[in-house]
Design a protein around this motif. Structure first.
Motif, short mmCIF file in Angstrom:
data_model
loop_
_atom_site.label_atom_id
_atom_site.label_comp_id
_atom_site.label_asym_id
_atom_site.label_seq_id
_atom_site.Cartn_x
_atom_site.Cartn_y
_atom_site.Cartn_z
N CYS A 1 0.73 -1.26 -0.01
CA CYS A 1 -0.05 0.04 -0.31
C CYS A 1 0.98 1.36 0.09
CB CYS A 1 -0.96 -0.04 1.34
SG CYS A 1 -2.12 -1.44 1.10
N ILE A 2 1.98 1.09 0.78
CA ILE A 2 2.91 2.24 0.64
C ILE A 2 3.38 2.60 -0.85
CG2 ILE A 2 5.07 3.08 1.35
CD1 ILE A 2 4.42 1.88 4.18
N ARG A 3 3.80 1.23 -1.41
CA ARG A 3 4.38 1.49 -2.61
C ARG A 3 3.58 2.05 -3.82
NH1 ARG A 3 8.44 -0.64 -4.95
NH2 ARG A 3 8.16 0.90 -6.19
N ALA A 4 2.01 1.54 -3.46
CA ALA A 4 1.04 2.13 -4.19
C ALA A 4 0.78 3.33 -4.20
CB ALA A 4 -0.19 1.36 -3.85
N HIS A 5 0.76 4.12 -2.95
CA HIS A 5 0.66 5.38 -2.75
C HIS A 5 1.78 6.29 -3.49
CE1 HIS A 5 -1.22 9.02 -1.07
NE2 HIS A 5 0.11 9.40 -0.66
N ARG A 6 2.96 5.89 -3.39
CA ARG A 6 4.01 6.34 -4.20
C ARG A 6 3.94 6.53 -5.51
NH1 ARG A 6 5.84 9.78 -1.13
NH2 ARG A 6 7.87 10.21 -2.37
N ASN A 7 3.32 5.28 -6.19
CA ASN A 7 2.99 5.11 -7.62
C ASN A 7 1.80 6.18 -7.93
OD1 ASN A 7 5.05 3.21 -7.77
ND2 ASN A 7 3.76 1.50 -7.65
N GLU A 8 0.92 6.71 -7.02
CA GLU A 8 -0.17 7.56 -7.39
C GLU A 8 0.46 8.72 -8.12
OE1 GLU A 8 -3.10 10.80 -6.85
OE2 GLU A 8 -0.87 10.60 -6.06
N ASN A 9 1.91 9.02 -7.61
CA ASN A 9 2.59 9.94 -8.29
C ASN A 9 2.55 10.09 -9.72
OD1 ASN A 9 2.97 11.62 -6.10
ND2 ASN A 9 5.15 10.32 -5.77
N GLY A 10 2.54 8.62 -10.47
CA GLY A 10 2.18 8.16 -11.86
C GLY A 10 1.11 9.01 -12.34
N LEU A 11 -0.03 9.18 -11.63
CA LEU A 11 -0.87 9.99 -12.11
C LEU A 11 -0.82 11.42 -12.36
CD1 LEU A 11 -4.19 10.69 -12.51
CD2 LEU A 11 -4.33 11.09 -10.14
N HIS A 12 0.13 12.18 -11.40
CA HIS A 12 0.58 13.55 -11.80
C HIS A 12 1.50 13.58 -12.85
CE1 HIS A 12 0.00 14.43 -7.15
NE2 HIS A 12 -1.02 14.01 -7.73
#
Length: 439
Positions: free
Chosen positions: A340-351
């Motif tokens: 989940c921590i990695r998934a949140h960091r990957n949310e930056n992929g949206l940005h």
């Protein structure tokens, strides 16, 4: 806990199968477009009836398809339809293409929540159709990330030199479908917290893990998630004084070494990313009963603290960088927390996608409602590109940036595949699944 996203499931499936999407013919394309047009026709129209030349749904579909094809402005959207006159006449039954001023005015009056809701509905049906065709199970748990984004080109007023704060947009992003479920405008970063709380209170959070940065690690936010039967992983920084101080004092080098020896309290990953080796060590500390009743008494469902130590070595320069972050979570498993921590960091992929694929920071719309609606169109197109990238490229995935260029070069062919994904019955007829031959 099952966290496999649709992208991961498709990648596994393509290890043993070849997935092809047959091209939808001209009649099929028009049929799907008219289905979408009928759906968009249900949007509330606040314009003065009797003075309308173009139906609202027509204009929204024009903007969506032009954005898919590479347009990044209302002027570009008008140019796109001028150069696709045959499709325009066949789909909308008229000759005259609306001006860029008309398209801009419409973007300014549409209610963002209406536009986002309709587009998310189409994309969600697409996910269900893909899973059904490939016989993929729905994930046991979903990860939803809450984060804000600044639209850097909006800090001005039309026809003046006056500068104002850039528009801030709060995004609630679902990792499984790679879809932005909610996009809401906020006037400043300080107002992001109540916006997030209001959105989360409306959501069904059962079997969902909500991830967020330290700004949103508020007792009320955590309470909303816990009351909604959800779980959470939130960044822990100095804005949470006693809790943050407790984490810093806890995760000393000596204690980290002790946690390495405890089963289920240490997890490590490594990968090559951004031309550097990234090694992450996750340390998991379950809170004691007294700690839950003491320092963390106000945090509902608080179960553990997580320390993430990240060591990076650049492949070319050899430069090393170290980073340490702390998290509070209700999860009980270190591998789940790490995911989940990695998934949140990957949310930056949206940005990253919005900034590099759509050049959102260069947006020229000064009307804030229009800018938010264009951002919503961008996110819907980005989610569709993601689905196409997962399916079409096979083991050699096509990047979203390449896909947007392909839409510009071969709109008819690319749109054929996109429309198959946007209409479940059409996708069921168009998808072809072949077993890979053993070597």
């Amino acid at each position: 806990m099952g966290f496999e996203t649709l992208r991961m499931q498709i990648a596994d499936f393509q290890g043993s199968h070849t997935v092809r999407i047959k091209e939808v013919d001209g009649e099929g394309r028009v049929r799907v477009l008219r289905k979408i047009l009928k759906l968009l026709g249900g949007m509330p129209d606040t314009r003065v009836q009797g003075r309308i030349t173009y139906p609202l749904g027509d204009l929204v579909l024009m903007l969506f398809l032009a954005t898919l094809a590479g347009s990044d402005s209302c002027l570009g959207a008008a140019d796109f339809w001028m150069h696709n006159a045959r499709l325009y006449k066949r789909l909308f039954g008229r000759e005259a293409v609306p001006s860029h001023d008309t398209l801009r005015r419409v973007l300014a009056i549409i209610r963002p929540e209406d536009l986002n809701g309709l587009l998310v509905g189409v994309l969600t049906k697409s996910d269900a159709a893909i899973r059904k065709a490939l016989k993929l199970p729905a994930p046991e748990k979903k990860v939803v990330s809450v984060d804000g984004k600044q639209l850097r080109g909006t800090g001005r007023k039309a026809d003046t030199a006056e500068e104002i704060k850039d528009l801030q947009v709060l995004n609630v992003y679902e990792q499984d479908s790679e879809t932005c479920l909610y996009s809401e405008a906020i006037e400043s970063k300080t107002n992001e917290i109540p916006h997030a709380q209001e959105i989360l209170s409306r959501m069904n959070l059962a079997d969902t893990v909500v991830t967020f940065d330290a700004m949103h690690l508020q007792t009320r936010t955590v309470g909303i998630i816990a009351d909604g039967k959800g779980d959470y992983v939130g960044g822990l920084k100095g804005n949470q004084g006693k809790a943050s101080e407790f984490a810093r004092d806890l995760f000393t080098p000596e204690n980290l070494e002790k946690l390495k020896a405890v089963d289920g309290c240490h997890h490590q990953t490594s990968e090559i990313s951004h031309n550097q080796l990234e090694q992450r060590s996750f340390f998991f500390y379950p809170l004691t009963r007294s700690e839950k009743k003491g320092v963390f008494a106000d945090w509902k469902k608080a179960h553990a603290l997580v320390c993430v130590s990240k060591h990076m070595v650049h492949n070319v320069t050899g430069k090393t960088t170290d980073e340490v972050r702390y998290y509070l979570t209700s999860l009980k498993d270190i591998a789940d927390a790490a995911h989940c921590i990695r998934a949140h960091r990957n949310e930056n992929g949206l940005h990253w996608g919005l900034d590099t694929v759509f050049r959102e920071d260069d947006m020229t719309l000064s009307d804030r409602n229009a800018a938010l609606n264009q951002s919503i169109l961008n996110k819907a197109c980005l989610a569709l590109y993601a689905k196409m990238s997962n399916l079409i490229g096979g083991t050699q995935r096509i990047s979203k940036k390449r896909l947007r260029k392909i839409f510009g070069w071969d709109f008819s062919g690319a749109m054929s595949q996109a429309l198959a994904l946007m209409d479940p019955p059409t996708f069921a007829r168009s998808v072809e699944i072949l077993p890979r031959k053993a070597r």
